[in-house]
Design an enzyme around this catalytic site. Structure first.
Site, PDB file in Angstrom:
ATOM      1  N   ASP A 129       1.336  -4.540  18.836  1.00  0.00           N
ATOM      2  CA  ASP A 129       2.304  -4.173  19.831  1.00  0.00           C
ATOM      3  C   ASP A 129       1.833  -2.655  19.853  1.00  0.00           C
ATOM      4  O   ASP A 129       2.583  -2.235  20.949  1.00  0.00           O
ATOM      5  CB  ASP A 129       3.497  -4.246  19.412  1.00  0.00           C
ATOM      6  CG  ASP A 129       4.075  -5.739  19.279  1.00  0.00           C
ATOM      7  OD1 ASP A 129       3.837  -6.557  20.302  1.00  0.00           O
ATOM      8  OD2 ASP A 129       4.732  -6.431  18.380  1.00  0.00           O
TER       9      ASP A 129
ATOM     10  N   HIS B 114       3.005  -4.574   9.106  1.00  0.00           N
ATOM     11  CA  HIS B 114       2.770  -6.093   9.395  1.00  0.00           C
ATOM     12  C   HIS B 114       3.237  -6.682   8.054  1.00  0.00           C
ATOM     13  O   HIS B 114       2.600  -6.544   7.072  1.00  0.00           O
ATOM     14  CB  HIS B 114       1.325  -6.651   9.888  1.00  0.00           C
ATOM     15  CG  HIS B 114       1.410  -7.771  10.639  1.00  0.00           C
ATOM     16  ND1 HIS B 114       1.398  -9.198   9.796  1.00  0.00           N
ATOM     17  CD2 HIS B 114       1.757  -8.298  11.838  1.00  0.00           C
ATOM     18  CE1 HIS B 114       1.452 -10.034  10.757  1.00  0.00           C
ATOM     19  NE2 HIS B 114       1.579  -9.618  11.730  1.00  0.00           N
TER      20      HIS B 114
ATOM     21  N   HIS C  21       9.698  -7.876  16.005  1.00  0.00           N
ATOM     22  CA  HIS C  21       8.810  -8.760  16.262  1.00  0.00           C
ATOM     23  C   HIS C  21       8.059  -8.434  17.836  1.00  0.00           C
ATOM     24  O   HIS C  21       7.658  -7.302  18.023  1.00  0.00           O
ATOM     25  CB  HIS C  21       9.299 -10.275  16.370  1.00  0.00           C
ATOM     26  CG  HIS C  21       8.514 -11.353  16.359  1.00  0.00           C
ATOM     27  ND1 HIS C  21       7.202 -11.475  16.566  1.00  0.00           N
ATOM     28  CD2 HIS C  21       8.982 -12.605  16.699  1.00  0.00           C
ATOM     29  CE1 HIS C  21       6.797 -12.475  16.403  1.00  0.00           C
ATOM     30  NE2 HIS C  21       7.566 -13.346  16.670  1.00  0.00           N
TER      31      HIS C  21
HETATM   32  N1  CMC Z   1       7.419   2.661   9.868  1.00  0.00           N
HETATM   33  C1  CMC Z   1       7.783   3.171   8.577  1.00  0.00           C
HETATM   34  N2  CMC Z   1       7.857   2.461   7.537  1.00  0.00           N
HETATM   35  C2  CMC Z   1       7.655   1.162   7.621  1.00  0.00           C
HETATM   36  C3  CMC Z   1       7.246   0.576   8.731  1.00  0.00           C
HETATM   37  C4  CMC Z   1       7.062   1.340   9.650  1.00  0.00           C
HETATM   38  N3  CMC Z   1       6.663   0.660  11.062  1.00  0.00           N
HETATM   39  N4  CMC Z   1       7.090  -0.615   8.461  1.00  0.00           N
HETATM   40  C5  CMC Z   1       7.152  -0.806   6.989  1.00  0.00           C
HETATM   41  N5  CMC Z   1       7.586   0.314   6.476  1.00  0.00           N
HETATM   42  C6  CMC Z   1       7.795   0.609   5.095  1.00  0.00           C
HETATM   43  C7  CMC Z   1       9.170   0.001   4.787  1.00  0.00           C
HETATM   44  O1  CMC Z   1      10.221   0.850   4.883  1.00  0.00           O
HETATM   45  C8  CMC Z   1       8.826  -0.208   3.196  1.00  0.00           C
HETATM   46  O2  CMC Z   1       8.843   0.859   2.386  1.00  0.00           O
HETATM   47  P1  CMC Z   1       9.587   0.940   1.100  1.00  0.00           P
HETATM   48  O3  CMC Z   1       8.692   0.192   0.306  1.00  0.00           O
HETATM   49  O4  CMC Z   1       9.609   2.497   0.602  1.00  0.00           O
HETATM   50  O5  CMC Z   1      10.849   0.612   1.113  1.00  0.00           O
HETATM   51  C9  CMC Z   1       7.492  -0.918   3.275  1.00  0.00           C
HETATM   52  O6  CMC Z   1       6.738  -0.198   4.228  1.00  0.00           O
HETATM   53  C10 CMC Z   1       7.416  -2.405   3.496  1.00  0.00           C
HETATM   54  O7  CMC Z   1       8.203  -2.827   4.682  1.00  0.00           O
HETATM   55  P2  CMC Z   1       8.991  -4.048   4.715  1.00  0.00           P
HETATM   56  O8  CMC Z   1      10.031  -3.853   5.818  1.00  0.00           O
HETATM   57  O9  CMC Z   1       9.213  -4.684   3.391  1.00  0.00           O
HETATM   58  O10 CMC Z   1       7.772  -4.965   5.429  1.00  0.00           O
HETATM   59  P3  CMC Z   1       7.968  -6.294   6.279  1.00  0.00           P
HETATM   60  O11 CMC Z   1       6.847  -7.090   5.832  1.00  0.00           O
HETATM   61  O12 CMC Z   1       9.522  -6.950   5.756  1.00  0.00           O
HETATM   62  O13 CMC Z   1       8.079  -5.848   7.800  1.00  0.00           O
HETATM   63  C11 CMC Z   1       7.358  -5.557   9.964  1.00  0.00           C
HETATM   64  C12 CMC Z   1       6.963  -6.030   8.696  1.00  0.00           C
HETATM   65  C13 CMC Z   1       6.507  -5.719  10.928  1.00  0.00           C
HETATM   66  C14 CMC Z   1       8.972  -5.825  10.386  1.00  0.00           C
HETATM   67  C15 CMC Z   1       7.665  -3.818   9.707  1.00  0.00           C
HETATM   68  O14 CMC Z   1       6.326  -3.368   9.175  1.00  0.00           O
HETATM   69  C16 CMC Z   1       8.278  -3.212  10.854  1.00  0.00           C
HETATM   70  O15 CMC Z   1       9.338  -3.006  11.143  1.00  0.00           O
HETATM   71  N6  CMC Z   1       7.529  -2.573  11.846  1.00  0.00           N
HETATM   72  C17 CMC Z   1       7.689  -1.890  12.927  1.00  0.00           C
HETATM   73  C18 CMC Z   1       8.208  -2.959  14.071  1.00  0.00           C
HETATM   74  C19 CMC Z   1       6.954  -3.538  14.711  1.00  0.00           C
HETATM   75  O16 CMC Z   1       5.615  -2.931  14.938  1.00  0.00           O
HETATM   76  N7  CMC Z   1       6.834  -4.959  14.598  1.00  0.00           N
HETATM   77  C20 CMC Z   1       5.720  -5.570  15.336  1.00  0.00           C
HETATM   78  C21 CMC Z   1       5.239  -6.420  14.265  1.00  0.00           C
HETATM   79  S1  CMC Z   1       3.254  -7.193  14.711  1.00  0.00           S
HETATM   80  C22 CMC Z   1       3.570  -8.344  15.975  1.00  0.00           C
HETATM   81  C23 CMC Z   1       4.915  -9.193  16.104  1.00  0.00           C
HETATM   82  O17 CMC Z   1       5.023  -9.813  14.880  1.00  0.00           O
HETATM   83  O18 CMC Z   1       5.331  -9.413  17.034  1.00  0.00           O
END
Ligand code: CMC
Length: 428
Positions: free
Chosen positions: A363, A307, A268
């Site tokens: 971010d 996201h 986050h």
């Molecule tokens: N790098 C590599 N792969 C990713 C990433 C990433 N940053 N984000 C998602 N994926 C992949 C994930 O591995 C999955 O792949 P597969 O379908 O093969 O298993 C697919 O994309 C869907 O990911 P998810 O984990 O189901 O997505 P989510 O909606 O649960 O997670 C998130 C959203 C923001 C937590 C995630 O994208 C992430 O970890 N991003 C990196 C951390 C980040 O930048 N966070 C800031 C978010 S925006 C501002 C805020 O909220 O504060």
């Protein structure tokens, strides 16, 4: 007979149920009538991490993740970032309309009046070790501050709520600045109510108490825009925590401390710190392709990418890129920017990211700007928290005045042992 919106047929019993939708959504409690026998509780929906569940109606923020659109109270984030200042946007988010000039003046002066911390809180702040993470300090100090305002527990009184909205909006920057100065072993600089919200924060962070301090207007503007971009983002993780805690009628200090703890995590708000650490580790833009391969192999995530809601470019990231240009004109270029741009270029051409619709989020570029302002990485998430305070407080107020809201209490599907006989200690 008028046709109902939805018919569900339960193939276990052959029974059909006619249901109405509310604002396009199925009401989860309506599923309860679907049951095999009269003595069971009825059907629930199962949605770990609330991927497809609306927990509230809200009139504050609209995110269209497919189109990459973000609006607060109907105004686009692009227009707010260009034309407003942070306290105007905070007022809009918290009270529903843009303030008139006189409303804004009253609000600004109230914020200026409330920004000094109780002396005991200053003393407590000094007790943290210099290597304490500022988010840990922030979470603790917000909770501690609540003990000085016992009247804040009267959350059903609109006047009390208004006082706390002003008090928290005003003191969050002071706590943030003091957390930084404790870390840097510098004397605290008291708030200056003659300055704007953002200029005051800059002087509390960077002023030498023995010398005059001139706030650089381009940096003040940049930080103000960053606060606007972070002000609210509907039902994100920390806001959900704020609402969850507030639903038990806890005071707003405890709820905001909880929201801060949720924000701290690297998935986050902690992502802005993690992005800069990642860029420093990559070291050179020539190392980007190899780093991306490791991300694709599942070794770690590309921080600042992806996201839950945006499946298109995060509009805030686009604005931040422009802000970065303005900041670097004053501070000189950041060596990390080249690496970030190369990372974005390569990722946006790669099928791994394209097929999963992963784009830079808010971010990705913000940390590079905070670093250019002269702040250590540990402070970045705290700057996010300052901006987000408006959203947390707006959502808190909305929850408390929403007659449909009750104490937050999700259901579960029990998967543990059936009832069994207790085994005494000497028989195990
Ligand atoms: N790098 C590599 N792969 C990713 C990433 C990433 N940053 N984000 C998602 N994926 C992949 C994930 O591995 C999955 O792949 P597969 O379908 O093969 O298993 C697919 O994309 C869907 O990911 P998810 O984990 O189901 O997505 P989510 O909606 O649960 O997670 C998130 C959203 C923001 C937590 C995630 O994208 C992430 O970890 N991003 C990196 C951390 C980040 O930048 N966070 C800031 C978010 S925006 C501002 C805020 O909220 O504060």
């Amino acid at each position: 007979m008028t046709k109902r919106d939805l018919t569900i047929t339960d193939n276990r019993t052959g029974k059909s149920y006619d249901l109405d939708l509310e604002l396009g959504a199925l009401k989860a409690v309506d599923l309860r009538q679907i049951k095999i026998s009269e003595d069971e509780q009825g059907m629930m929906s199962y949605d770990p991490s609330f991927v497809n569940t609306a927990a509230t109606k809200s009139a504050i923020t609209m995110v269209d993740g497919e189109a990459g659109l973000l609006c607060h109270r109907g105004y686009s984030i692009e227009e707010l970032a260009e034309k407003s200042k942070y306290l105007e946007v905070a007022y809009l988010i918290m009270f529903g309309e843009l303030p008139t000039r006189s409303e804004l003046e009253v609000f600004e002066s109230e914020i200026g009046r409330c920004s000094v911390l109780p002396q005991e809180v200053e003393t407590m702040l000094r007790a943290f070790p210099a290597d304490a993470h500022p988010m840990g300090v922030f979470i603790s100090m917000i909770a501690a501050m609540g003990t000085f305002f016992p009247e804040a527990r009267n959350v059903d009184d609109p006047e009390v709520r208004m006082q706390q909205v002003c008090h928290l909006t005003a003191t969050v920057p002071t706590i943030a600045a003091y957390a930084y100065r404790n870390m840097a072993d510098l004397p605290f600089v008291r708030p200056d109510s003659e300055l704007s919200y953002t200029a005051n924060l800059l002087q509390m962070l960077f002023k030498d108490p023995d010398r005059p301090y001139k706030v650089e207007p381009a940096l003040e503007k940049a930080l103000d825009v960053l606060f606007i971009l972070h002000a609210d983002h509907e039902q994100n993780c920390s806001t959900n925590v704020m609402r969850g805690i507030a639903s038990s009628k806890s005071d707003p200090y405890g709820a905001l401390a909880g929201a801060g703890a949720a924000l701290y995590g690297p998935l986050h708000g902690g992502a802005n710190e993690a992005v800069v650490r990642m860029l420093e580790k990559i070291e050179d833009k020539r190392n980007v392709p190899a780093y991306v391969e490791r991300v694709k192999a599942g070794e770690f995530r590309l921080m600042g990418f992806g996201h839950r809601v945006y499946k298109n470019y995060d509009p805030r990231a686009r604005i931040i890129k422009q802000v970065a240009d303005e900041v670097f004109k004053v501070t000189g270029p950041s060596p990390l920017l080249d690496i970030a741009l190369e990372l974005e270029r390569i990722a946006l051409e790669d099928d791994y990211f394209v097929s999963r619709r992963l784009y830079p989020n808010v971010d990705f570029y913000s940390g590079i700007i905070y670093q250019a302002l002269g702040l250590p990485v540990e402070m970045f998430t705290l700057l996010f928290a300052i901006g987000r305070t408006a959203g947390w407080l707006a959502q808190w107020q909305e929850l408390l005045t929403d007659p449909e809201q009750r104490i937050a209490r999700p259901r579960q599907i029990y998967t543990g042992s059936p009832p069994r006989d207790y085994i005494p200690l000497d028989k195990r």
